[in-house]
Design a protein around this motif. Structure first.
Motif, PDB file in Angstrom:
ATOM      1  N   TYR A 412       2.980   5.449   2.685  1.00  0.00           N
ATOM      2  CA  TYR A 412       2.867   4.389   2.111  1.00  0.00           C
ATOM      3  C   TYR A 412       1.303   3.888   2.294  1.00  0.00           C
ATOM      4  CZ  TYR A 412       7.956   3.862   2.889  1.00  0.00           C
ATOM      5  OH  TYR A 412       9.303   3.798   2.902  1.00  0.00           O
ATOM      6  N   TRP A 414      -0.216   2.423   0.036  1.00  0.00           N
ATOM      7  CA  TRP A 414      -0.541   1.057  -0.633  1.00  0.00           C
ATOM      8  C   TRP A 414      -0.710  -0.003   0.335  1.00  0.00           C
ATOM      9  CZ3 TRP A 414       3.245  -2.041  -0.143  1.00  0.00           C
ATOM     10  CH2 TRP A 414       4.666  -1.517  -0.151  1.00  0.00           C
ATOM     11  N   MET A 415       0.129   0.277   1.439  1.00  0.00           N
ATOM     12  CA  MET A 415       0.412  -1.120   2.374  1.00  0.00           C
ATOM     13  C   MET A 415      -0.830  -1.227   3.084  1.00  0.00           C
ATOM     14  SD  MET A 415       3.574  -0.924   4.934  1.00  0.00           S
ATOM     15  CE  MET A 415       4.841  -0.165   3.855  1.00  0.00           C
ATOM     16  N   SER A 416      -1.084  -2.475   3.460  1.00  0.00           N
ATOM     17  CA  SER A 416      -2.328  -3.068   4.189  1.00  0.00           C
ATOM     18  C   SER A 416      -2.027  -2.836   5.596  1.00  0.00           C
ATOM     19  CB  SER A 416      -2.165  -4.609   3.887  1.00  0.00           C
ATOM     20  OG  SER A 416      -1.258  -5.409   4.768  1.00  0.00           O
ATOM     21  N   SER A 439       6.369   1.561  -4.071  1.00  0.00           N
ATOM     22  CA  SER A 439       5.006   2.109  -4.330  1.00  0.00           C
ATOM     23  C   SER A 439       4.011   0.753  -4.231  1.00  0.00           C
ATOM     24  CB  SER A 439       5.045   2.663  -5.576  1.00  0.00           C
ATOM     25  OG  SER A 439       5.464   1.944  -6.658  1.00  0.00           O
ATOM     26  N   SER A 440       4.250  -0.362  -4.188  1.00  0.00           N
ATOM     27  CA  SER A 440       3.335  -1.586  -4.200  1.00  0.00           C
ATOM     28  C   SER A 440       4.204  -2.774  -3.594  1.00  0.00           C
ATOM     29  CB  SER A 440       2.819  -1.961  -5.719  1.00  0.00           C
ATOM     30  OG  SER A 440       4.063  -2.572  -6.461  1.00  0.00           O
ATOM     31  N   PRO A 441       3.268  -3.802  -3.321  1.00  0.00           N
ATOM     32  CA  PRO A 441       3.936  -4.971  -2.587  1.00  0.00           C
ATOM     33  C   PRO A 441       4.776  -5.658  -3.686  1.00  0.00           C
ATOM     34  CG  PRO A 441       1.438  -5.036  -2.024  1.00  0.00           C
ATOM     35  CD  PRO A 441       1.725  -3.993  -3.012  1.00  0.00           C
ATOM     36  N   ALA A 442       4.542  -5.537  -4.747  1.00  0.00           N
ATOM     37  CA  ALA A 442       5.458  -6.182  -5.797  1.00  0.00           C
ATOM     38  C   ALA A 442       6.949  -5.525  -5.701  1.00  0.00           C
ATOM     39  CB  ALA A 442       4.810  -6.055  -7.121  1.00  0.00           C
ATOM     40  N   ASP A 443       6.829  -4.425  -5.111  1.00  0.00           N
ATOM     41  CA  ASP A 443       8.329  -3.897  -5.141  1.00  0.00           C
ATOM     42  C   ASP A 443       9.248  -4.539  -4.076  1.00  0.00           C
ATOM     43  OD1 ASP A 443       7.973  -2.091  -7.312  1.00  0.00           O
ATOM     44  OD2 ASP A 443       6.932  -0.495  -6.147  1.00  0.00           O
ATOM     45  N   HIS A 447       7.343 -12.970  -2.272  1.00  0.00           N
ATOM     46  CA  HIS A 447       6.193 -12.925  -1.430  1.00  0.00           C
ATOM     47  C   HIS A 447       6.330 -14.458  -0.566  1.00  0.00           C
ATOM     48  CE1 HIS A 447       2.039 -13.143   0.256  1.00  0.00           C
ATOM     49  NE2 HIS A 447       2.789 -12.643   1.374  1.00  0.00           N
TER      50      HIS A 447
END
Length: 503
Positions: A412, A414-416, A439-443, A447
Motif C-alpha cells: 500500500y 499510497w498509505m501515509s 488503492s487510495s484513501p477514498a477507497d 473519512h
C-alpha cells in the motif's frame, strides 16, 4: 430443559482474564460461551497503565515468584502479539531522598535476571547531566538508571483473545449480563439478557467460570447463589493524559515521597500517559472517576522531577479503573498482592471456578492454570497450547513487526506513514481484512477525521463486537483522543444510522 443448548464451559466476565480463559478452553476443544455485562474490556482491563511488565516495585514486597512468572510471560506475549506489545525503555531518575541507589541497583539486577530475559536489553546506569535521556530532568538529579519493559494496548489484548476464542468455536456475548445461574441435574442452568435488545437466552453448562473482576463476589452471591471464603480488595487507580513534554521514545518511572512509583509513558504519538494512584475503593466499580486530588497528586509527582512543569489545564483526559486484588489482609493498598487465587466449588458435580485478583501480564498463565483446575471434569480436552500460539494479527515471521511493516508499505504505497502505523499496530497481519485492495484513501469510505475511515468502523462492528460508538472510539481504537467533539458526534450519528438500517 433438554432443548437448551449445552456447552462445556460458561465464562462470566469479558475482561482480560475471562477472554483469556475462553480462548484457552476453546483451543482445547471445549465448547464455550463468554458473556460480558458491558463491552469487552470496558471495566478494569481498558483502564490500566498499559504495560506488560514484571512489576519492579513488587520486589520490595518479596513477591519474587510473581515477578519471575510475569517476566517469563513478558517474553511469551511479545512473541504472541508483536503488533500490540512492544519494548519500552524506562528511565528512572535517582532521588537520594527516597530509595538508596544500592537498593535500586539490586532490584534492577534481579529484574534483569529473574525471568530469563532473552530479547530485551538489560539495565544501564545514566549520567543525567550528559545522556540525552536526562535532558528533560531537573539538574539536581544527577544519576539515573534505564531498564526494559513492554507497552501493550490493553483493550485490544482483550478483544484479540475473544476473537481467537470465537475462531476456535466460542460464542461471545457482549452487553449481555448473566442474570441467573443455578445448579440443576449436575449442570448449570444460565440465563443472560441483552441490555441493548432485551433478548433473553438460556444455556446449560457443565462448568461455570467467574472472572468478573470487581464484581466477582456479586456473581458468587447474587447470580450463582453460592459462597466463598475468599474476597477481593477494590483499589482505585487513576491516570491522566497530557501533551508529551520530552524528546525521545523512552518512558520514565519516578519515585514519589510516599514510596509509590509513577509511570510517565509516551502515548498515542504526541501525548503522555501518567499514573497511577492506589486508593481503597468502596463504592460501585461503575462509578469510579479520577478526582481532583488524584490529578493534583500525579501532576506534583511529575513536577518534582521534570524541568517543564505541568499545570492542571494541560490535562487532556483522565480515566480511572478499579483493580480487584485478592484480599491478603495488607493494610497498604500498594502492598496488596497482585497475584491471583482460584476458588473451586464442585458442589453437585457442577463446578464453579472463581478467580480472585491477577494482572494483565499474567493473564495467559492464569487462564492455563485455571483450566487445569477443572481438567478432571473434561478428560478428553486438549493440552496446553497458548504459550506458543500467536494472537490474531501477530503471526509475523520471527515476531518481527518492522519487517512486516515493510511488506505493508510495499503493498500500500499510497498509505501515509501515520495511517500505515495505525493499522499495523492495531491489526497486524489482518490489516488486509480492513484495507483489502484499496488503492487510495477514498477507497476506505467516509473519512471521520484523523486516521479514521469507514472501512475500519465496518470491520470492527462486523468482526469485533463493537455495538456502540464508544466501543470503537475508546476501546477498539483510541480515535476518540484524536477527533474533536463535532467529529466524534458525526461518527456517532453515522454509527446509529447504520445500526438502524441493519435492524
Amino acid at each position: 430443559m433438554s432443548n437448551l443448548p449445552t456447552v462445556d464451559l460458561f465464562v462470566i466476565g469479558g475482561g482480560i482474564n475471562g477472554a483469556g480463559m475462553a480462548r484457552d478452553a476453546a483451543g482445547r476443544g471445549l465448547s464455550v460461551v463468554l458473556c460480558e455485562k458491558d463491552d469487552l474490556a470496558e471495566g478494569t482491563s481498558s483502564r490500566s497503565g498499559k504495560l506488560v511488565h514484571g512489576g519492579l516495585r513488587y520486589l520490595e514486597y518479596y513477591e519474587f515468584r510473581l515477578v519471575r512468572e510475569a517476566l517469563i510471560e513478558r517474553e511469551v506475549l511479545m512473541n504472541a502479539a508483536p503488533h500490540i506489545i512492544w519494548p519500552l525503555r524506562f528511565v528512572l531518575p535517582h532521588s537520594p531522598q527516597d530509595r538508596p541507589a544500592w537498593l535500586v541497583r539490586l532490584g534492577l539486577f534481579l529484574y534483569d535476571h529473574l525471568g530469563g530475559r532473552k530479547r530485551l536489553p538489560g539495565t544501564r546506569t545514566l549520567d543525567l547531566r550528559r545522556d540525552p535521556e536526562g535532558a528533560a530532568i531537573q539538574d539536581r538529579y544527577k544519576r539515573g538508571f534505564e531498564y526494559s519493559d513492554c507497552w501493550v494496548d490493553d483493550a485490544r489484548l482483550v478483544v484479540l483473545n475473544a476473537r481467537d476464542a470465537a475462531e476456535h468455536g466460542a460464542t461471545v456475548l457482549t452487553r449481555s449480563p448473566c442474570t441467573a445461574a443455578r445448579r440443576e441435574g449436575g449442570c448449570w442452568h444460565i440465563e443472560t439478557t441483552d441490555s441493548l435488545t432485551g433478548e433473553k437466552r438460556e444455556f446449560r453448562a457443565r462448568a461455570l467460570v467467574n472472572t468478573a473482576g470487581p464484581w466477582v463476589t456479586d456473581v458468587i452471591t447474587r447470580v450463582a447463589n453460592a459462597h466463598s471464603s475468599r474476597n477481593v480488595r477494590l483499589v482505585k487507580g487513576s491516570h491522566i493524559i497530557v501533551p508529551k513534554f520530552w524528546e525521545g521514545t523512552n518512558a520514565y518511572l519516578v519515585q514519589n515521597h510516599d514510596r509509590r512509583v509513577i509511570f510517565i509513558n509516551p502515548y498515542e504519538g504526541d501525548k503522555a500517559l501518567i499514573g497511577t494512584t492506589d486508593i481503597p475503593w468502596e463504592g460501585r466499580a461503575e462509578d469510579v472517576v479520577a478526582d481532583e486530588e488524584e490529578i493534583e497528586y500525579l501532576i506534583a509527582a511529575v513536577n518534582r522531577y521534570f524541568k517543564e512543569q505541568l499545570r492542571r489545564e494541560d490535562v487532556l483526559e483522565t480515566f480511572s479503573g478499579v483493580r480487584a486484588l485478592f484480599d491478603d489482609g495488607q493494610g497498604n493498598p500498594s502492598a496488596v498482592t497482585r497475584d491471583y487465587v482460584f476458588d473451586l466449588d464442585e458442589a453437585e458435580g457442577a463446578p464453579l471456578l472463581n478467580v480472585f485478583g491477577g494482572k494483565i501480564t499474567t493473564f495467559r498463565e492464569l487462564a492455563e492454570r485455571g483450566i487445569r483446575q477443572i481438567r478432571h471434569h473434561f478428560p478428553n480436552m486438549g493440552d496446553d497450547w497458548t504459550d506458543r500460539a500467536p494472537l490474531p494479527g501477530g503471526d509475523m515471521p520471527d515476531a518481527d513487526y518492522e519487517a512486516f511493516m515493510q511488506s505493508v508499505k510495499a503493498r500500500y504505497p499510497w498509505m501515509s506513514p501515520e495511517l500505515r502505523q495505525h493499522y499495523g499496530r492495531l491489526y497486524g497481519t489482518r490489516v488486509t481484512s480492513i484495507v483489502g485492495d484499496a488503492s487510495s484513501p477514498a477507497d476506505l469510505g467516509r473519512h471521520f477525521g484523523g486516521d479514521f475511515y469507514e472501512a475500519e468502523a465496518r470491520y470492527l462492528t462486523e468482526n469485533e463486537w463493537a455495538r456502540t460508538p464508544e466501543d470503537i472510539l475508546w476501546r477498539r481504537t483510541k480515535h476518540g483522543l484524536h477527533l474533536d467533539a463535532a467529529q466524534r458526534e458525526a461518527f456517532a450519528a453515522w454509527f446509529r444510522d447504520r445500526a438502524r438500517k441493519a435492524a
